[in-house]
Design an enzyme around this catalytic site. Structure first.
Site, short mmCIF file in Angstrom:
data_model
loop_
_atom_site.label_atom_id
_atom_site.label_comp_id
_atom_site.label_asym_id
_atom_site.label_seq_id
_atom_site.Cartn_x
_atom_site.Cartn_y
_atom_site.Cartn_z
N ARG A 148 17.57 31.06 51.81
CA ARG A 148 17.77 31.80 50.57
C ARG A 148 19.17 31.29 50.15
O ARG A 148 19.18 31.06 48.79
CB ARG A 148 17.67 33.31 50.84
CG ARG A 148 17.99 34.12 49.73
CD ARG A 148 17.19 33.77 48.57
NE ARG A 148 15.77 33.68 48.62
CZ ARG A 148 14.85 33.08 47.99
NH1 ARG A 148 15.37 32.61 46.67
NH2 ARG A 148 13.73 33.01 48.16
N LYS A 163 30.74 31.36 28.37
CA LYS A 163 30.05 32.77 28.89
C LYS A 163 29.31 32.27 30.15
O LYS A 163 27.98 31.92 30.07
CB LYS A 163 29.21 33.00 27.82
CG LYS A 163 29.87 33.57 26.54
CD LYS A 163 29.09 33.77 25.51
CE LYS A 163 29.87 34.49 24.33
NZ LYS A 163 28.94 34.57 23.19
N LYS A 171 40.65 31.66 17.72
CA LYS A 171 39.73 32.28 17.45
C LYS A 171 40.00 33.40 16.44
O LYS A 171 41.39 33.64 16.00
CB LYS A 171 39.05 32.92 18.63
CG LYS A 171 38.40 31.95 19.55
CD LYS A 171 37.50 32.21 20.69
CE LYS A 171 36.30 32.41 19.73
NZ LYS A 171 35.34 32.83 20.94
N GLU A 198 38.43 28.39 14.87
CA GLU A 198 37.20 29.18 14.38
C GLU A 198 37.43 29.62 13.04
O GLU A 198 38.43 30.19 12.84
CB GLU A 198 36.87 30.14 15.37
CG GLU A 198 35.58 31.27 14.87
CD GLU A 198 35.59 32.34 15.95
OE1 GLU A 198 35.00 32.18 16.82
OE2 GLU A 198 36.14 33.46 15.41
N ASP A 221 31.52 29.91 12.35
CA ASP A 221 31.04 31.35 13.11
C ASP A 221 30.10 32.08 12.46
O ASP A 221 30.33 32.28 11.22
CB ASP A 221 32.48 31.82 13.42
CG ASP A 221 31.90 33.52 14.53
OD1 ASP A 221 31.00 33.04 15.27
OD2 ASP A 221 32.54 34.39 14.14
#
Length: 308
Positions: free
Chosen positions: A116, A151, A183, A223, A244
């Protein structure tokens, strides 16, 4: 102005190295503890003689792209030094249903303990590689390249970014330490502290030049969420401007503005991009399309262990 210059600066790309191996070993060490605790595999111990040998094939249950096979031998030997891996496929290979990725051999008890762990690792990374390839194929023929994001699964970032590369896509920044990405929250703070997008680029560039003197200067990206902001930052020539959540029409205008200004900045489409919308974004003329879904929404690739 043609923006297909392969000498354009880019983020560091993840390759197989000691840092990647160390992350794999840390994750597998935790996984071994999760599975075995104190008493180990009590099901297999109750049924199978300790001396019984075994050999099994790791087989793809569908179509996809292989990733993580480079770790197979080391993972197996972390479970039991007597286990061996005979590779058939390599990372980045296209897989068909029934494709054999490789063979595991050694004590049957150890094989069942490792089963596994191996399937989870290779399945997860092959799932990321498979989805990355789907995005690459979706924009084929445009000049844009597919990029991942931060992410990622906690603790798996290097491994998942390695898998992205196996699928033919490219890596965005690895972390907060290796590139500047200004950002909206930074700019929102700037609204309080009296700096706008252009000034933010100037301040960050000054910081990089002072801090990384004598070293490679990290990438600088900002951004923007409007064409007005884009017009402000283009004269500062950041390495990349992230557009964006802009429509394809807005992005075509952004490309025109960039080219007319003679800026060397590359343009990156970002924000909620999926397989249905990626091509329209790429056809706008941008250089990069970043997609968080490659890692945060990848489905584990189905593989199994079949006794030979």
């Amino acid at each position: 102005m043609t923006k297909e210059n392969e000498n354009v600066r880019d983020f560091h790309q993840t390759v197989y190295n000691d840092a990647l191996r160390n992350d794999m070993r840390a994750l597998v060490s935790l996984a071994i503890r999760e599975d075995n605790d104190v008493d180990g595999d009590i099901t297999s111990k109750s049924l199978i003689p300790e001396s019984a040998p075994g050999r099994a094939a790791v087989v793809a249950r569908g179509k996809g792209v292989a990733a993580g096979l480079v770790f197979a031998q080391e993972l197996l030997q972390m479970v039991d030094a007597r286990l061996t891996w005979e590779g058939v496929a390599n990372d980045g290979d296209l897989l068909e249903k029934g494709s054999v990725l490789g063979y595991v051999a050694g004590p049957t008890l150890a094989m069942l303990t490792a089963e596994r762990l191996l399937l989870n690792l290779v399945g997860r990374l092959s799932g990321v590689a498979t989805l990355a390839r789907q995005y690459v194929d979706a924009i084929a023929g445009t000049k844009a390249h597919i990029y991942d994001t931060r992410k990622t699964t906690l603790g798996w970032r290097r491994l998942e970014k390695y898998a992205v590369r196996c699928g033919g896509a490219r890596n965005h920044r690895s972390g907060l330490y290796d590139a500047v990405l200004i950002k909206d929250n930074h700019l929102a703070f700037g609204g309080i502290s009296d700096f706008g997008p252009a000034e933010a680029v100037r301040r960050s560039r000054k910081y990089l030049l002072e801090t990384f003197k004598g070293r490679e200067i990290p990438m600088l990206e900002i951004e923007v969420d409007s064409l007005e902001q884009l017009a402000q930052v283009l004269p500062e020539n950041p390495d990349v401007v992230l557009l964006d959540n802009m429509s394809p029409e807005m992005m075509r205008e952004a490309v025109r503005m960039r080219d007319e200004a003679g800026s060397t900045a590359e343009l990156e489409a970002s924000g909620g991009i999926n397989l249905d919308t990626a091509r329209a974004k790429a056809e706008s003329g941008v250089d990069r399309v970043s997609v968080g879904a490659i890692t945060h929404s990848a489905k584990t690739f189905d593989i199994g262990l079949d006794w030979v």
